[in-house]
Design a protein around this motif. Structure first.
Motif, mmCIF file in Angstrom:
data_model
loop_
_atom_site.group_PDB
_atom_site.id
_atom_site.type_symbol
_atom_site.label_atom_id
_atom_site.label_comp_id
_atom_site.label_asym_id
_atom_site.label_seq_id
_atom_site.Cartn_x
_atom_site.Cartn_y
_atom_site.Cartn_z
ATOM 1 N N GLY A 357 -39.105 -25.356 18.281
ATOM 2 C CA GLY A 357 -38.333 -24.227 18.010
ATOM 3 C C GLY A 357 -39.240 -22.912 18.245
ATOM 4 O O GLY A 357 -39.595 -22.448 19.536
ATOM 5 N N ARG A 358 -39.878 -22.616 17.307
ATOM 6 C CA ARG A 358 -40.826 -21.308 17.443
ATOM 7 C C ARG A 358 -42.021 -21.197 18.477
ATOM 8 O O ARG A 358 -42.201 -20.187 19.090
ATOM 9 C CB ARG A 358 -41.245 -20.885 16.080
ATOM 10 N N PRO A 359 -42.508 -22.579 18.700
ATOM 11 C CA PRO A 359 -43.564 -22.304 19.779
ATOM 12 C C PRO A 359 -43.036 -21.898 21.301
ATOM 13 O O PRO A 359 -43.457 -21.530 21.882
ATOM 14 C CB PRO A 359 -43.816 -23.992 20.040
ATOM 15 N N LEU A 360 -41.514 -22.299 21.102
ATOM 16 C CA LEU A 360 -41.028 -21.633 22.482
ATOM 17 C C LEU A 360 -40.465 -20.230 22.376
ATOM 18 O O LEU A 360 -40.168 -19.655 23.285
ATOM 19 C CB LEU A 360 -39.713 -22.699 23.209
ATOM 20 N N LEU A 361 -40.248 -19.827 21.257
ATOM 21 C CA LEU A 361 -40.154 -18.347 21.184
ATOM 22 C C LEU A 361 -41.297 -17.532 21.487
ATOM 23 O O LEU A 361 -41.423 -16.528 22.036
ATOM 24 C CB LEU A 361 -39.929 -17.898 19.698
ATOM 25 N N ALA A 362 -42.608 -18.031 21.188
ATOM 26 C CA ALA A 362 -44.086 -17.456 21.259
ATOM 27 C C ALA A 362 -44.340 -17.626 22.856
ATOM 28 O O ALA A 362 -45.075 -16.736 23.117
ATOM 29 C CB ALA A 362 -44.932 -18.347 20.215
ATOM 30 N N ARG A 380 -49.944 -19.419 20.933
ATOM 31 C CA ARG A 380 -49.396 -20.214 19.931
ATOM 32 C C ARG A 380 -48.637 -19.668 18.966
ATOM 33 O O ARG A 380 -49.102 -18.356 18.397
ATOM 34 C CB ARG A 380 -50.552 -21.105 19.358
ATOM 35 N N CYS A 381 -47.526 -20.206 18.454
ATOM 36 C CA CYS A 381 -46.674 -19.792 17.260
ATOM 37 C C CYS A 381 -47.677 -19.905 15.975
ATOM 38 O O CYS A 381 -48.236 -21.087 15.896
ATOM 39 C CB CYS A 381 -45.683 -20.779 17.030
ATOM 40 N N ILE A 382 -47.922 -18.851 15.239
ATOM 41 C CA ILE A 382 -48.613 -19.051 14.056
ATOM 42 C C ILE A 382 -47.975 -19.140 12.671
ATOM 43 O O ILE A 382 -48.780 -19.103 11.714
ATOM 44 C CB ILE A 382 -49.616 -17.461 14.148
ATOM 45 N N VAL A 383 -46.782 -19.662 12.825
ATOM 46 C CA VAL A 383 -45.827 -19.954 12.036
ATOM 47 C C VAL A 383 -45.901 -19.173 10.734
ATOM 48 O O VAL A 383 -45.913 -19.254 9.632
ATOM 49 C CB VAL A 383 -46.373 -21.141 11.156
ATOM 50 N N CYS A 384 -45.660 -17.807 11.265
ATOM 51 C CA CYS A 384 -45.777 -16.652 10.255
ATOM 52 C C CYS A 384 -44.363 -16.250 9.781
ATOM 53 O O CYS A 384 -43.905 -15.633 8.939
ATOM 54 C CB CYS A 384 -46.233 -15.326 10.911
ATOM 55 N N CYS A 385 -43.306 -16.924 10.308
ATOM 56 C CA CYS A 385 -41.796 -16.623 10.108
ATOM 57 C C CYS A 385 -41.251 -15.280 10.357
ATOM 58 O O CYS A 385 -40.250 -15.067 9.776
ATOM 59 C CB CYS A 385 -41.660 -17.192 8.572
ATOM 60 N N GLN A 386 -41.954 -14.442 11.086
ATOM 61 C CA GLN A 386 -41.419 -13.080 11.501
ATOM 62 C C GLN A 386 -40.250 -13.152 12.078
ATOM 63 O O GLN A 386 -39.174 -12.460 11.889
ATOM 64 C CB GLN A 386 -42.392 -12.365 12.274
ATOM 65 N N CYS A 387 -40.158 -14.279 12.891
ATOM 66 C CA CYS A 387 -38.937 -14.520 13.812
ATOM 67 C C CYS A 387 -37.568 -14.619 12.589
ATOM 68 O O CYS A 387 -36.729 -13.911 12.967
ATOM 69 C CB CYS A 387 -39.000 -15.535 14.923
ATOM 70 N N TYR A 388 -37.810 -15.507 11.726
ATOM 71 C CA TYR A 388 -36.640 -15.595 10.953
ATOM 72 C C TYR A 388 -36.464 -14.583 9.988
ATOM 73 O O TYR A 388 -35.348 -14.177 9.752
ATOM 74 C CB TYR A 388 -36.809 -16.953 10.068
ATOM 75 N N LEU A 401 -33.858 -10.911 16.927
ATOM 76 C CA LEU A 401 -34.995 -11.328 16.350
ATOM 77 C C LEU A 401 -36.212 -10.883 16.919
ATOM 78 O O LEU A 401 -36.250 -10.385 18.255
ATOM 79 C CB LEU A 401 -35.223 -12.967 16.063
ATOM 80 N N ARG A 402 -37.348 -10.783 16.490
ATOM 81 C CA ARG A 402 -38.703 -10.457 17.278
ATOM 82 C C ARG A 402 -39.712 -11.560 16.877
ATOM 83 O O ARG A 402 -39.732 -12.191 15.835
ATOM 84 C CB ARG A 402 -38.989 -9.110 16.974
ATOM 85 N N CYS A 403 -40.844 -11.420 17.454
ATOM 86 C CA CYS A 403 -41.898 -12.609 17.296
ATOM 87 C C CYS A 403 -43.397 -11.828 17.229
ATOM 88 O O CYS A 403 -43.409 -10.992 17.987
ATOM 89 C CB CYS A 403 -42.116 -13.613 18.356
ATOM 90 N N SER A 404 -44.268 -12.266 16.427
ATOM 91 C CA SER A 404 -45.550 -11.580 16.309
ATOM 92 C C SER A 404 -46.374 -11.782 17.299
ATOM 93 O O SER A 404 -47.315 -11.017 17.447
ATOM 94 C CB SER A 404 -46.187 -12.298 14.869
ATOM 95 N N VAL A 405 -46.403 -12.746 18.299
ATOM 96 C CA VAL A 405 -47.142 -13.003 19.239
ATOM 97 C C VAL A 405 -46.498 -12.970 20.809
ATOM 98 O O VAL A 405 -47.391 -12.944 21.481
ATOM 99 C CB VAL A 405 -47.687 -14.281 19.394
ATOM 100 N N ASN A 406 -45.011 -12.673 20.505
ATOM 101 C CA ASN A 406 -44.503 -12.548 21.922
ATOM 102 C C ASN A 406 -43.579 -11.329 21.714
ATOM 103 O O ASN A 406 -42.575 -11.473 21.534
ATOM 104 C CB ASN A 406 -43.830 -13.656 22.507
HETATM 105 S S1 SF4 Z 1 -42.702 -15.111 14.707
HETATM 106 FE FE1 SF4 Z 1 -44.378 -16.011 14.137
HETATM 107 S S2 SF4 Z 1 -43.292 -18.111 13.597
HETATM 108 FE FE2 SF4 Z 1 -41.943 -17.265 14.662
HETATM 109 S S3 SF4 Z 1 -42.358 -17.708 16.538
HETATM 110 FE FE3 SF4 Z 1 -43.487 -16.007 16.543
HETATM 111 S S4 SF4 Z 1 -45.464 -16.891 15.736
HETATM 112 FE FE4 SF4 Z 1 -44.195 -18.144 15.539
#
Ligand code: SF4
Ligand SMILES: Cc1cc2nc3c(=O)[nH]c(=O)nc-3n(C[C@H](O)[C@H](O)[C@H](O)COP(=O)(O)O)c2cc1C
Length: 686
Positions: A357-362, A380-388, A401-406
């Motif tokens: 899931g999230r690794p492909l958002l990142a 890498r997805c840092i599992v911060c849950c910012q997307c959700y 939505l948005r992502c912390s690393v992308n």
């Molecule tokens: S927001 Fe955080 S948890 Fe969601 S995809 Fe980006 S890095 Fe991963």
């Protein structure tokens, strides 16, 4: 080669996949209000197809407009009239060699009164230009009227409210259930006509189909409840209907919660793994082509959407238990965060397909980078849950939505204009690193100054709390990218205006971060007073103290408290607001509070720090203003940060552009910093 197994073809029924990578369903808020795919959503899927993902699963797709809308900008297969727009999207995906499944969904009790009954109207009004701007006020006024006058209930197998959304809940009538079965079947027929390669039924994460399957939420006494066979009937009727209308070979996947993780002290444990496996076997017998194994519900959100503290692969035993018992393909997104882990989980027989899931958002190009031996280039997805978290808030504003690393997650990618100027960036935290990277990609000569030996800024602190090391990946990955891109990084270099101007920059970006707030309280200068950054960085620690008072229960405060507890100290957390972790996203709050509770930390809410003494603190109750002294050997201030931006004034006379970004411009989240940096870098003209 070590990762070859990930790139071996695999079949789900008659659906041939070129490799083992499946993007599991993720709602993005990128569809139209009318539930049709937009250019943004199509581009988002295409990026993942080009990046090597074999099968894309869409996020939740509505099958019913009255009680089945779950979020404003989700897909919908309620109308035949939307088939052509789906067809156009799917043709483009197929044109690039991709495969796509649609996830059919109904929220049942995990829904909000504000969304009940309004969708037919929203679809009509959404044709009005500028509708997205008025949508949010409209929903808010509905919510207000519902609170004051009448709130339509959400609908479920039984009139048992979900403990998370806590909405008034009614039980579906038997005839309504039969009608709902038809809704699912009709949506599947439309999906097939629209060129989807498969449909997936959402029987996970606590939504309607799971609610029927679980004895926790289904207490019906008609043919849809009461025993295993009856609880299975809803999904059975849907599957049989789809088979009849779409053909026995139309690929059909079920995403299934096989463990609800209902706390052990409850009388009714709902779906436990044993029951989950029994359901999986029954679904295989019903002719389902593949199972996507998941867990949890809204009441246990962190069990399907983990926070950073969960270990990679922690719930792989669930998929493995099902795989041992069935012969159909198993997909699972069980917190897979490296190619090595993915290979192991296939080889050891946990699953056949790698759900991400999230690794492909990142990083949309993750599979391709692995294939080409460029794993070290993955963001890498840092599992911060910012997307959700951002999805939950942005959805009501009609935004994705948005992502912390992308920072490009929710934008249609375009080539930025090339440039040749020189930019000096000061501060190598997330904002400075992202700005440097994006500018370098545009051709700028970038000089990045960092006063410390290690770049990373505040994130270096965040990842020091117990089990939070994944947060640091975003800095590691940015440093890697910035270095690969050839940015001139000058570590251990604190600069003044003169040193910056010596580089003859065309533009200057100040990303100098923030500093902890130290309020002017009596005793704040005593030796037993620390700031959270001193604790987390290890620069100072109250080694001799036994009881430590942490002031402030924002996330930083709670993480600092966890860190201190991990060092064997007693902790007391003080919070002025009436609840701990005010403003924190519920997933992080729940995890942190659970950890603190386990470690017997004391949390004093509605208490304001008024004085610090050598061996105690004085707190004032914010409700009745009574003051009380508490023993504390040391005090750690975790009251947030304030921007640090002294260079801007010094650079007053500079003729070029000076921009202040990240925490230096206003304290925010990683995603705020990265997004701001990216946006500036793509528009900067010198
Ligand atoms: S927001 Fe955080 S948890 Fe969601 S995809 Fe980006 S890095 Fe991963
Ligand atoms: C923003 C977001 C939206 C999601 N939406 C859905 C959804 O629509 N349907 C679904 O079954 N799962 C949904 N999920 C769960 C993911 O498919 C996946 O199971 C979960 O994120 C755990 O896997 P990961 O660690 O690889 O991300 C969503 C997850 C995120 C982060």
């Amino acid at each position: 080669m070590k990762n070859d197994i990930l790139f071996t073809p695999f079949n789900i029924g008659k659906l041939s996949l070129k490799n083992r990578f499946v993007m599991t369903p993720m709602e993005t808020g990128m569809a139209g209000f009318d539930g049709r795919p937009t250019e943004l959503l199509t581009d988002y899927y295409l990026q993942r197809v080009r990046g090597g993902t074999a099968l894309i699963c869409t996020g939740i797709c509505r099958v019913n407009n009255i009680h089945g809308a779950s979020t404003p900008k989700q897909l919908s297969l309620v109308h035949n009239s939307s088939i052509p727009s789906f067809q156009m999207m799917n043709d483009r995906i197929h044109g690039e060699g991709g495969k796509i499944a649609v996830q059919l969904h109904h929220p049942g009790r995990q829904n909000y009164s504000a969304l009940i009954g309004i969708w037919p109207m929203v679809e009509v009004f959404s044709k009005i230009p500028g509708f997205s701007k008025i949508f949010s006020p409209i929903v808010k006024s509905f919510a207000f009227l519902e609170e004051k006058i009448y709130a339509p209930p959400v609908s479920a197998p039984s009139a048992i409210p979900c403990g998370h959304v806590k909405q008034k809940t009614r039980a579906f009538k038997t005839w309504e259930i039969r009608s709902l079965v038809k809704d699912f079947v009709k949506a599947a027929v439309r999906a097939k006509r629209a060129g989807f390669d498969a449909v997936e039924l959402h029987a996970a994460h606590g939504y309607l189909i799971q609610q029927f399957l679980s004895p926790y939420s289904n207490r019906r006494t008609d043919e849809y409840g009461g025993n295993f066979e009856n609880r299975l009937r809803f999904i059975k009727d849907i599957i049989e209907g789809i088979r009849q209308e779409c053909g026995s070979d139309y690929p059909l996947i079920v995403r299934l919660t096989v463990e609800e993780f209902i706390p052990e002290d409850r009388d009714n444990r709902g779906i436990t793994l044993e029951l989950g496996v029994q359901i999986a076997r029954a679904l295989e017998e019903l002719g389902v082509d593949a199972l996507d194994i998941s867990s949890g519900s809204y009441e246990q959100t962190n069990k399907w959407l983990e926070t950073v503290n969960y270990k990679a692969g922690w719930r792989k035993y669930l998929a493995a238990a099902v795989k041992r018992e069935v012969n159909i393909p198993i997909i699972a997104a069980n917190l897979i965060r490296s190619a090595e882990q993915a290979v192991t989980q296939i080889e050891e027989g946990t699953q056949d397909l790698i759900g991400l899931g999230r690794p492909l958002l990142a990083d949309p190009e993750l599979p391709r980078k692995i294939k080409e031996g460029r794993e070290d280039e993955i963001s890498r997805c840092i599992v911060c849950c910012q997307c959700y978290e951002s999805l939950l808030t942005n959805a009501w504003l009609g935004k994705p939505l948005r992502c912390s690393v992308n920072p490009t997650l929710s934008v249609i990618r375009k080539e930025s204009q090339k440039s040749e100027g020189t930019v000096v960036v000061v501060g190598a935290g997330a904002a400075g690193l992202q700005a440097s990277l994006s500018l370098k990609k545009r051709g700028f000569h970038v000089v990045l100054f960092e006063k410390n030996s290690e770049p990373g800024g505040q994130i270096l602190l965040a990842d020091k709390a117990p089990d939070k090391e994944k947060l640091g990946w975003c800095i590691d990955d940015l440093i890697q990218s910035v270095t690969d891109a050839g940015v001139d990084i000058r570590r251990n270099t604190e600069v003044d205006a003169e040193a910056i101007l010596d580089e003859s920059p065309d533009a200057i970006i100040l990303a100098t971060g923030g500093v902890p707030i130290k309020p002017p309280i009596t005793g704040v200068s005593l030796d037993n007073v620390y700031t959270f950054d001193e604790i987390l960085s290890g620069s100072r620690f109250p080694e001799n103290g036994e009881t430590i008072a942490v002031i402030g229960s924002g996330l930083t405060g709670l993480e600092t408290a966890e860190y201190i507890l991990s060092k064997g100290k007693k902790v007391m957390v003080v919070e002025m607001a009436d609840n701990a972790a005010p403003g924190a996203h519920f997933q992080h709050r729940d995890e942190a509070l659970e950890c603190l509770e386990k470690e017997n930390a004391l949390i004093h809410t509605s208490m304001k720090l008024t004085e610090i003494r050598e061996k105690s603190i004085l707190l004032e109750n914010t409700r009745n203003h009574e003051k009380k002294e508490f023993a504390a050997d040391a005090v750690v201030l975790a009251l947030g940060s304030r921007p640090l931006n002294e260079l801007e004034k010094e650079l007053n006379g500079f003729a070029g552009e000076v921009h202040v970004i990240g925490d230096a411009s206003g304290i925010g989240r990683i995603a705020d910093a990265v997004e701001q940096a990216y946006k500036l870098a793509v528009r900067l003209a010198v």
